[in-house]
Motif scaffolding. Sequence first.
Motif, PDB file in Angstrom:
ATOM      1  N   LEU A   6      -2.591  -9.129  31.617  1.00 15.21           N
ATOM      2  CA  LEU A   6      -2.894  -9.136  30.187  1.00 15.21           C
ATOM      3  C   LEU A   6      -3.417  -7.787  29.721  1.00 15.21           C
ATOM      4  CD1 LEU A   6      -4.637 -12.632  29.843  1.00 15.21           C
ATOM      5  CD2 LEU A   6      -2.214 -12.048  29.563  1.00 15.21           C
ATOM      6  N   MET A   7      -4.060  -7.056  30.621  1.00 11.51           N
ATOM      7  CA  MET A   7      -4.661  -5.779  30.237  1.00 11.51           C
ATOM      8  C   MET A   7      -3.738  -4.593  30.502  1.00 11.51           C
ATOM      9  SD  MET A   7      -7.550  -6.780  29.054  1.00 11.51           S
ATOM     10  CE  MET A   7      -6.898  -8.383  28.594  1.00 11.51           C
ATOM     11  N   ASN A   8      -3.069  -4.607  31.667  1.00  9.86           N
ATOM     12  CA  ASN A   8      -2.221  -3.472  32.048  1.00  9.86           C
ATOM     13  C   ASN A   8      -0.782  -3.612  31.557  1.00  9.86           C
ATOM     14  OD1 ASN A   8      -4.333  -2.196  33.550  1.00  9.86           O
ATOM     15  ND2 ASN A   8      -3.990  -3.673  35.192  1.00  9.86           N
ATOM     16  N   HIS A   9      -0.395  -4.850  31.153  1.00  6.15           N
ATOM     17  CA  HIS A   9       0.963  -5.105  30.662  1.00  6.15           C
ATOM     18  C   HIS A   9       2.011  -4.700  31.695  1.00  6.15           C
ATOM     19  CE1 HIS A   9      -0.983  -5.779  26.821  1.00  6.15           C
ATOM     20  NE2 HIS A   9      -1.519  -4.571  26.876  1.00  6.15           N
ATOM     21  N   ARG A  10       1.709  -4.981  32.944  1.00  2.00           N
ATOM     22  CA  ARG A  10       2.636  -4.693  34.036  1.00  2.00           C
ATOM     23  C   ARG A  10       2.725  -5.917  34.934  1.00  2.00           C
ATOM     24  NH1 ARG A  10       1.017   0.254  37.448  1.00  2.00           N
ATOM     25  NH2 ARG A  10       2.993  -0.333  38.414  1.00  2.00           N
ATOM     26  N   PRO A  11       3.810  -6.064  35.692  1.00  2.00           N
ATOM     27  CA  PRO A  11       3.913  -7.207  36.604  1.00  2.00           C
ATOM     28  C   PRO A  11       2.769  -7.215  37.616  1.00  2.00           C
ATOM     29  CG  PRO A  11       6.043  -6.139  36.337  1.00  2.00           C
ATOM     30  CD  PRO A  11       5.036  -5.246  35.673  1.00  2.00           C
ATOM     31  N   VAL A  12       2.202  -8.403  37.835  1.00  2.00           N
ATOM     32  CA  VAL A  12       1.082  -8.531  38.769  1.00  2.00           C
ATOM     33  C   VAL A  12       1.520  -8.149  40.172  1.00  2.00           C
ATOM     34  CG1 VAL A  12      -0.514 -10.182  39.839  1.00  2.00           C
ATOM     35  CG2 VAL A  12      -0.056 -10.295  37.380  1.00  2.00           C
ATOM     36  N   LEU A  13       2.744  -8.516  40.549  1.00  2.00           N
ATOM     37  CA  LEU A  13       3.227  -8.202  41.896  1.00  2.00           C
ATOM     38  C   LEU A  13       3.259  -6.703  42.126  1.00  2.00           C
ATOM     39  CD1 LEU A  13       4.332  -9.289  44.541  1.00  2.00           C
ATOM     40  CD2 LEU A  13       6.624  -9.251  43.543  1.00  2.00           C
ATOM     41  N   ASP A  14       3.675  -5.941  41.126  1.00  2.00           N
ATOM     42  CA  ASP A  14       3.703  -4.485  41.268  1.00  2.00           C
ATOM     43  C   ASP A  14       2.292  -3.927  41.446  1.00  2.00           C
ATOM     44  OD1 ASP A  14       6.397  -4.662  40.949  1.00  2.00           O
ATOM     45  OD2 ASP A  14       6.448  -3.895  38.886  1.00  2.00           O
ATOM     46  N   TRP A  30       2.147 -25.301  34.719  1.00  2.00           N
ATOM     47  CA  TRP A  30       3.531 -25.542  35.106  1.00  2.00           C
ATOM     48  C   TRP A  30       4.382 -24.287  34.921  1.00  2.00           C
ATOM     49  CZ3 TRP A  30       6.885 -27.916  37.838  1.00  2.00           C
ATOM     50  CH2 TRP A  30       8.232 -27.914  37.506  1.00  2.00           C
ATOM     51  N   ILE A  31       4.206 -23.597  33.808  1.00  2.00           N
ATOM     52  CA  ILE A  31       4.957 -22.359  33.575  1.00  2.00           C
ATOM     53  C   ILE A  31       4.601 -21.308  34.619  1.00  2.00           C
ATOM     54  CG2 ILE A  31       5.278 -20.449  31.958  1.00  2.00           C
ATOM     55  CD1 ILE A  31       4.875 -22.446  29.681  1.00  2.00           C
ATOM     56  N   TRP A  32       3.301 -21.179  34.912  1.00  2.00           N
ATOM     57  CA  TRP A  32       2.882 -20.194  35.913  1.00  2.00           C
ATOM     58  C   TRP A  32       3.446 -20.552  37.287  1.00  2.00           C
ATOM     59  CZ3 TRP A  32       0.013 -20.923  40.369  1.00  2.00           C
ATOM     60  CH2 TRP A  32      -0.394 -19.751  41.020  1.00  2.00           C
ATOM     61  N   LEU A  33       3.397 -21.838  37.661  1.00  2.00           N
ATOM     62  CA  LEU A  33       3.899 -22.259  38.964  1.00  2.00           C
ATOM     63  C   LEU A  33       5.405 -22.061  39.067  1.00  2.00           C
ATOM     64  CD1 LEU A  33       3.245 -23.581  41.691  1.00  2.00           C
ATOM     65  CD2 LEU A  33       3.611 -25.808  40.615  1.00  2.00           C
ATOM     66  N   LYS A  34       6.143 -22.371  38.016  1.00  2.00           N
ATOM     67  CA  LYS A  34       7.592 -22.187  38.026  1.00  2.00           C
ATOM     68  C   LYS A  34       7.945 -20.714  38.187  1.00  2.00           C
ATOM     69  CE  LYS A  34       9.779 -22.752  34.191  1.00  2.00           C
ATOM     70  NZ  LYS A  34      10.410 -23.359  32.984  1.00  2.00           N
ATOM     71  N   ASN A  35       7.217 -19.851  37.506  1.00  2.00           N
ATOM     72  CA  ASN A  35       7.460 -18.410  37.661  1.00  2.00           C
ATOM     73  C   ASN A  35       7.106 -17.937  39.067  1.00  2.00           C
ATOM     74  OD1 ASN A  35       8.333 -18.123  34.990  1.00  2.00           O
ATOM     75  ND2 ASN A  35       6.254 -17.730  34.240  1.00  2.00           N
ATOM     76  N   LEU A  36       6.033 -18.491  39.624  1.00  2.00           N
ATOM     77  CA  LEU A  36       5.622 -18.091  40.981  1.00  2.00           C
ATOM     78  C   LEU A  36       6.689 -18.459  42.006  1.00  2.00           C
ATOM     79  CD1 LEU A  36       3.346 -16.977  42.828  1.00  2.00           C
ATOM     80  CD2 LEU A  36       2.515 -19.323  43.031  1.00  2.00           C
ATOM     81  N   LEU A  37       7.275 -19.635  41.869  1.00  2.00           N
ATOM     82  CA  LEU A  37       8.321 -20.057  42.800  1.00  2.00           C
ATOM     83  C   LEU A  37       9.559 -19.177  42.691  1.00  2.00           C
ATOM     84  CD1 LEU A  37       8.060 -23.949  42.446  1.00  2.00           C
ATOM     85  CD2 LEU A  37       7.185 -22.499  44.288  1.00  2.00           C
ATOM     86  N   GLN A  38       9.710 -18.490  41.584  1.00  2.00           N
ATOM     87  CA  GLN A  38      10.818 -17.553  41.405  1.00  2.00           C
ATOM     88  C   GLN A  38      10.450 -16.123  41.790  1.00  2.00           C
ATOM     89  OE1 GLN A  38      11.873 -18.045  37.293  1.00  2.00           O
ATOM     90  NE2 GLN A  38      12.749 -20.098  37.603  1.00  2.00           N
ATOM     91  N   GLY A  39       9.253 -15.963  42.376  1.00  2.00           N
ATOM     92  CA  GLY A  39       8.802 -14.642  42.800  1.00  2.00           C
ATOM     93  C   GLY A  39       8.155 -13.831  41.706  1.00  2.00           C
ATOM     94  N   ASN A  40       7.798 -14.485  40.613  1.00  2.00           N
ATOM     95  CA  ASN A  40       7.188 -13.789  39.485  1.00  2.00           C
ATOM     96  C   ASN A  40       5.736 -14.249  39.350  1.00  2.00           C
ATOM     97  OD1 ASN A  40       6.534 -12.521  37.097  1.00  2.00           O
ATOM     98  ND2 ASN A  40       7.804 -13.842  35.802  1.00  2.00           N
ATOM     99  N   MET A  41       4.796 -13.354  39.613  1.00  2.00           N
ATOM    100  CA  MET A  41       3.382 -13.676  39.488  1.00  2.00           C
ATOM    101  C   MET A  41       2.843 -13.495  38.075  1.00  2.00           C
ATOM    102  SD  MET A  41       1.588 -12.186  42.953  1.00  2.00           S
ATOM    103  CE  MET A  41       1.913 -12.924  44.549  1.00  2.00           C
ATOM    104  N   GLY A  42       3.696 -13.152  37.148  1.00  2.00           N
ATOM    105  CA  GLY A  42       3.257 -12.965  35.781  1.00  2.00           C
ATOM    106  C   GLY A  42       2.951 -11.512  35.461  1.00  2.00           C
ATOM    107  N   PHE A  43       2.477 -11.283  34.250  1.00  2.00           N
ATOM    108  CA  PHE A  43       2.151  -9.948  33.772  1.00  2.00           C
ATOM    109  C   PHE A  43       0.651  -9.858  33.498  1.00  2.00           C
ATOM    110  CE2 PHE A  43       6.628  -9.919  33.200  1.00  2.00           C
ATOM    111  CZ  PHE A  43       7.016  -8.592  33.195  1.00  2.00           C
TER     112      PHE A  43
END
Length: 316
Positions: A81-89, A66-79
């Motif tokens: 875990l290894m690179n500590h950078r936004p997945v979208l970037d 649910w947290i991942w889906l809510k972030n995705l709907l806001q245009g945030n694919m998460g960070f």
Amino acid sequence: MSQMIGKRLLSSVPLLFFIALVAFSLVKLAPGDPVQTFVTPNMSPEDVARIRASLGLDLPLYMQFWIWLKNLLQGNMGFSLMNHRPVLDLVVERIPATAGLMGVSIVLALVMAIPLGLLAGANRNKWIDKLLNLISYVGISIPTFWLSMLLIYLFALKLNLLPSMGMRTIGVESTADVIKHGILPCIVLAFGFLSVYIRYVRSSTIGQLKEDYVQLQYAYGSSRWTILLRHVLKNVLLPIITLLGMALPDLITGAIVTETVFSWPGLGSMMVTAVFQFDYPIIMGVTIFSSLLLIIGNLLADLLYSAVDPRIRNGR
């Protein structure tokens, strides 16, 4: 037309949700624990639990989704875990390398497959048809990694003509250097696409040559190549449109094995690294992105069908 596009887009929403749910469940249920990547021998259980909580991995599975889906709907694919950078970037950075490699390969395969497929279909069961069939079967059957290693051994190690890995030579910033590095992976990918496209064009050509309009053109005195190029070719391109629509996600994820072998800095190699490191935000981001491209590709294929075939356009 606009209503059809709207319906297709609306129907894609539950499809994307189902894909996301299945992919997220499979990633979470797979063996392995991403927390172990951060654990050192001197860490206490409390430190490990703190790391797990900071990553949100201590929550129930449905809450994580649910947290991942809510972030995705806001245009945030998460960070990552290894690179500590936004997945979208990370995805945006890698898209040009993969899209350029796959785009060139698909175009080369199409340019060669259409005339070769027409030639094979027009000369069914003759020596040229058997030769092209043999090449197609070899291209479909041969493992991608094996062909890649063979080309590296021949052109990079033995003949020393082309680089064996990477996208650029260190210290060299030129387009010619990128092209030189991309020759071998493009050959591998284009050969695979070519083998499939030739079979489709050949089969479609054989079917079209049995149609009544072909016999009518023969009765009018048209030559075989005139019929092939002016009439048959138009109908042969229809299944190619479907293939191109299905190949759109390949622009992003279709070169996983090839990019890994040649160390090409694209999405494919990043996906493989994410799988080995249990970096599920990257895995989910690339999965959703490729699924979205597949839906868009099918929609574009339908639109091109309507533009090319008047029967479909009039039917709608």
